[in-house]
Design a protein around this motif. Sequence first.
Motif, PDB file in Angstrom:
ATOM      1  N   VAL A   1      -9.058   9.048  -6.845  1.00 55.60           N
ATOM      2  CA  VAL A   1      -7.955   8.904  -5.906  1.00 55.60           C
ATOM      3  C   VAL A   1      -7.625   7.424  -5.799  1.00 55.60           C
ATOM      4  CG1 VAL A   1      -7.207   9.253  -3.535  1.00 55.60           C
ATOM      5  CG2 VAL A   1      -8.668  10.938  -4.625  1.00 55.60           C
ATOM      6  N   ILE A   2      -6.356   7.110  -5.994  1.00 55.93           N
ATOM      7  CA  ILE A   2      -5.921   5.715  -5.942  1.00 55.93           C
ATOM      8  C   ILE A   2      -5.318   5.452  -4.573  1.00 55.93           C
ATOM      9  CG2 ILE A   2      -4.281   4.059  -6.867  1.00 55.93           C
ATOM     10  CD1 ILE A   2      -4.571   5.414  -9.554  1.00 55.93           C
ATOM     11  N   LYS A   3      -5.782   4.399  -3.940  1.00 57.74           N
ATOM     12  CA  LYS A   3      -5.256   3.992  -2.639  1.00 57.74           C
ATOM     13  C   LYS A   3      -4.657   2.606  -2.791  1.00 57.74           C
ATOM     14  CE  LYS A   3      -8.597   6.730  -0.168  1.00 57.74           C
ATOM     15  NZ  LYS A   3      -9.749   6.771   0.689  1.00 57.74           N
TER      16      LYS A   3
ATOM     17  N   ALA B   1      -1.848  -0.762 -11.673  1.00 57.28           N
ATOM     18  CA  ALA B   1      -2.839  -1.016 -12.710  1.00 57.28           C
ATOM     19  C   ALA B   1      -3.091   0.239 -13.539  1.00 57.28           C
ATOM     20  CB  ALA B   1      -4.143  -1.505 -12.082  1.00 57.28           C
ATOM     21  N   ALA B   2      -3.115   1.404 -12.894  1.00 53.94           N
ATOM     22  CA  ALA B   2      -3.320   2.660 -13.612  1.00 53.94           C
ATOM     23  C   ALA B   2      -2.136   2.973 -14.515  1.00 53.94           C
ATOM     24  CB  ALA B   2      -3.550   3.795 -12.621  1.00 53.94           C
TER      25      ALA B   2
ATOM     26  N   THR C   1       0.542  13.463  -8.675  1.00 52.41           N
ATOM     27  CA  THR C   1       0.625  13.325  -7.221  1.00 52.41           C
ATOM     28  C   THR C   1       0.453  14.696  -6.586  1.00 52.41           C
ATOM     29  OG1 THR C   1       3.020  13.596  -7.273  1.00 52.41           O
ATOM     30  CG2 THR C   1       2.171  11.348  -7.340  1.00 52.41           C
ATOM     31  N   GLU C   2      -0.104  14.697  -5.401  1.00 46.10           N
ATOM     32  CA  GLU C   2      -0.338  15.921  -4.662  1.00 46.10           C
ATOM     33  C   GLU C   2      -0.040  15.667  -3.205  1.00 46.10           C
ATOM     34  OE1 GLU C   2      -4.044  18.477  -4.348  1.00 46.10           O
ATOM     35  OE2 GLU C   2      -4.023  17.881  -6.455  1.00 46.10           O
TER      36      GLU C   2
END
Length: 153
Positions: free
Chosen positions: A26-28, A35-36, A45-46
């Motif tokens: 999970v990216i915050k 960067a990803a 996305t969800e």
Amino acid sequence: MSDDWDTVTKIGSKVSGGGSGPRETVIKGKSALNAAVRSGADISTEKKFSSANAADKGTEGQRLTKVDRSDDVVATQKNDTKVLEAIKKRRTEEGFKMTQAQLAQKCAVNANDIKNLESGQSAKNQQLLNKVCRVLKISSKTGEPLADKPAKK
């Protein structure tokens, strides 16, 4: 071909090592997301519902999460029958006497919406219920008539 007899295939959720790919993270934050993207990672996305603002927005998000996670059929929410009976009664009372079409026009909705609301066939629609109760001057929670408040001086 003799190598095929020596290999072992593991099936199940607890299989470790060399699985189906990289682990989901999970990216915050925007910088981590950028960067990803630059590294070419797969991004999805969800929509998640939290109960942090449940007091402000109701519990619809929690119900949608329950529906999403459930394998069974989850029944739709219905309006309280006591309130629906109060709407029917108030609409036919003297002083408020009007047809479903006239009530729909005052609420700026379709006449079929009023018909379905009064019969209890429609799913719970709090906005429609609030509009109808405001026009008929009844409580949308209890169905009790609201007393006219005196004007402030």
